[in-house]
Design an enzyme around this catalytic site. Structure first.
Site, PDB file in Angstrom:
ATOM      1  N   ALA A   1      11.670 -26.300  -1.041  1.00  0.00           N
ATOM      2  CA  ALA A   1      12.810 -26.359  -0.119  1.00  0.00           C
ATOM      3  C   ALA A   1      13.578 -27.644  -0.384  1.00  0.00           C
ATOM      4  CB  ALA A   1      12.313 -26.348   1.322  1.00  0.00           C
ATOM      5  N   LYS A   2      14.893 -27.542  -0.419  1.00  0.00           N
ATOM      6  CA  LYS A   2      15.693 -28.768  -0.543  1.00  0.00           C
ATOM      7  C   LYS A   2      15.900 -29.283   0.877  1.00  0.00           C
ATOM      8  CE  LYS A   2      19.730 -30.445  -3.095  1.00  0.00           C
ATOM      9  NZ  LYS A   2      19.099 -31.607  -3.721  1.00  0.00           N
ATOM     10  N   ALA A   3      14.858 -29.910   1.387  1.00  0.00           N
ATOM     11  CA  ALA A   3      14.821 -30.362   2.782  1.00  0.00           C
ATOM     12  C   ALA A   3      14.866 -31.880   2.808  1.00  0.00           C
ATOM     13  CB  ALA A   3      13.555 -29.861   3.460  1.00  0.00           C
TER      14      ALA A   3
ATOM     15  N   TYR B   1      12.707 -35.974   0.939  1.00  0.00           N
ATOM     16  CA  TYR B   1      13.485 -36.865   0.060  1.00  0.00           C
ATOM     17  C   TYR B   1      13.144 -38.339   0.249  1.00  0.00           C
ATOM     18  CZ  TYR B   1      16.363 -33.818  -2.709  1.00  0.00           C
ATOM     19  OH  TYR B   1      16.791 -32.916  -3.663  1.00  0.00           O
TER      20      TYR B   1
END
Ligand code: PMP
Length: 322
Positions: free
Chosen positions: A152-154, A158
């Site tokens: 998931a690009k959550a 990051y």
């Protein structure tokens, strides 16, 4: 970074400086947001969004993976994207889609916090420059799929990238490469990585902890056009040291060569990197008819005046749509 005129926020274009959130926004406290980085390129037929459908599909997948309800359909998100780029009058730009848990109630439980969706655009040159990247192996390990959803690009995960990037820059490097818990290469802080060895492209497989990169996929397809074999396989740190060429790729970074890794010089760009960079430049700028379907034209706009931009009321973020 130069400000654009408008940001799309929950259904309306608001002036850039008015796209605000409440300090008790759930996503600020707990990292509960998903996002996308997409680019618009200048083509002979005007500005076009590169692989917009794939970016929106990944946004939807990311939201599902973290259990974030998305209050807009893909059709609505596509329309919002094109409206924002057109209203801001960009010839080329970066697009940041963000869907975050807003403020509804304090505490970790997210269900009563409504999803806020925004689309911001601005003009942004390649993030790692074009003259080559000095890479450092990070002392931080990549997020592990047993702990957080790495596909998931959550935003929460990051923090791992931010720590690695800060460490690399403080040590005088441009970018970090992260190894996963098993010691295999995963990716860089905001880009995927390819090694070139004996004329073949090698990149870590799904499961190594890297984002399912859309530029990575693009380069694999362009490599097929060029007759360059591309293989997904586990790579060790020493595979970086033994590489003929290393290149990084991502929407923000574009395609850029690595000039040194942990102080071992590679120079470059090497011939395979150069061919791929040229092919990527052609395809993104509408000079390769084989992949025209990757480009979504941005409809001409009558300019910002045409868009009924009303000031966004941050208090409306507090209203749960549940
Ligand atoms: N990995 C990470 C950690 C990133 O942030 C990005 C940029 N989105 C990429 C890889 C490259 O992905 P894409 O090519 O889809 O932009």
């Amino acid at each position: 970074m130069r400000e654009a005129a408008y940001i799309w926020m929950d259904g309306e274009l608001v002036p850039w400086g008015e796209a605000r959130v409440h300090v008790l926004t759930h996503a600020l406290h707990y990292g509960t947001a998903v996002f996308e980085g997409t680019r618009v390129f200048a083509t002979p037929d005007g500005p076009a969004v590169f692989r917009l459908e794939e970016h929106l599909a990944r946004l939807v997948r990311s939201a599902r993976m973290i259990g974030l309800p998305l209050p807009y359909s893909v059709d609505e998100l596509r329309a919002a994207t094109l409206e924002t780029v057109a209203a801001n009058g960009h010839a080329d730009c970066y697009i940041r889609h963000l869907a975050h848990r807003g403020f509804g109630e304090m505490g970790i439980a997210a269900r009563r916090c409504p999803t806020v969706v925004s689309v911001a655009t601005w003009e942004w040159p390649p993030l790692l420059g074009t003259s080559g990247v000095r890479l450092m192996t990070s002392s931080w390990r990549r997020n592990d799929h047993r702990v957080v959803p790495v596909a998931a690009k959550a935003t929460g995960p990051y923090l791992n990238s931010v720590l690695a990037k800060d460490e690399a820059m403080a040590a005088g490097y441009d970018e970090a490469v992260l190894l996963n818990a098993a010691g295999h290469v995963s990716e860089c802080t905001g880009a995927n990585l390819f090694v070139v060895r004996d004329g073949r492209l090698l990149t870590p497989p799904p499961g190594a902890g890297a984002l399912d990169g859309i530029t990575q996929d693009t380069l694999e397809r362009l490599a097929a056009d060029l007759g360059v074999p591309a293989v997904r396989q586990d790579l060790m740190r020493t595979d970086l040291y033994a590489a003929d060429e290393i290149l990084l790729c991502g929407t923000g970074a574009g395609v850029v060569h690595v000039t040194a890794v942990d102080g071992r010089e590679l120079g470059g760009p090497g011939p395979v990197t150069q061919k791929l960079a040229d092919a990527y430049d052609a395809v993104t700028h509408g000079r390769d008819d084989r992949h025209r379907d990757w480009l979504t034209p941005v409809p001409a706009s009558g300019g910002p005046a045409r868009s009924a931009a009303r000031p966004h009321d941050p208090a409306s973020d507090l209203v749960s749509r549940a």
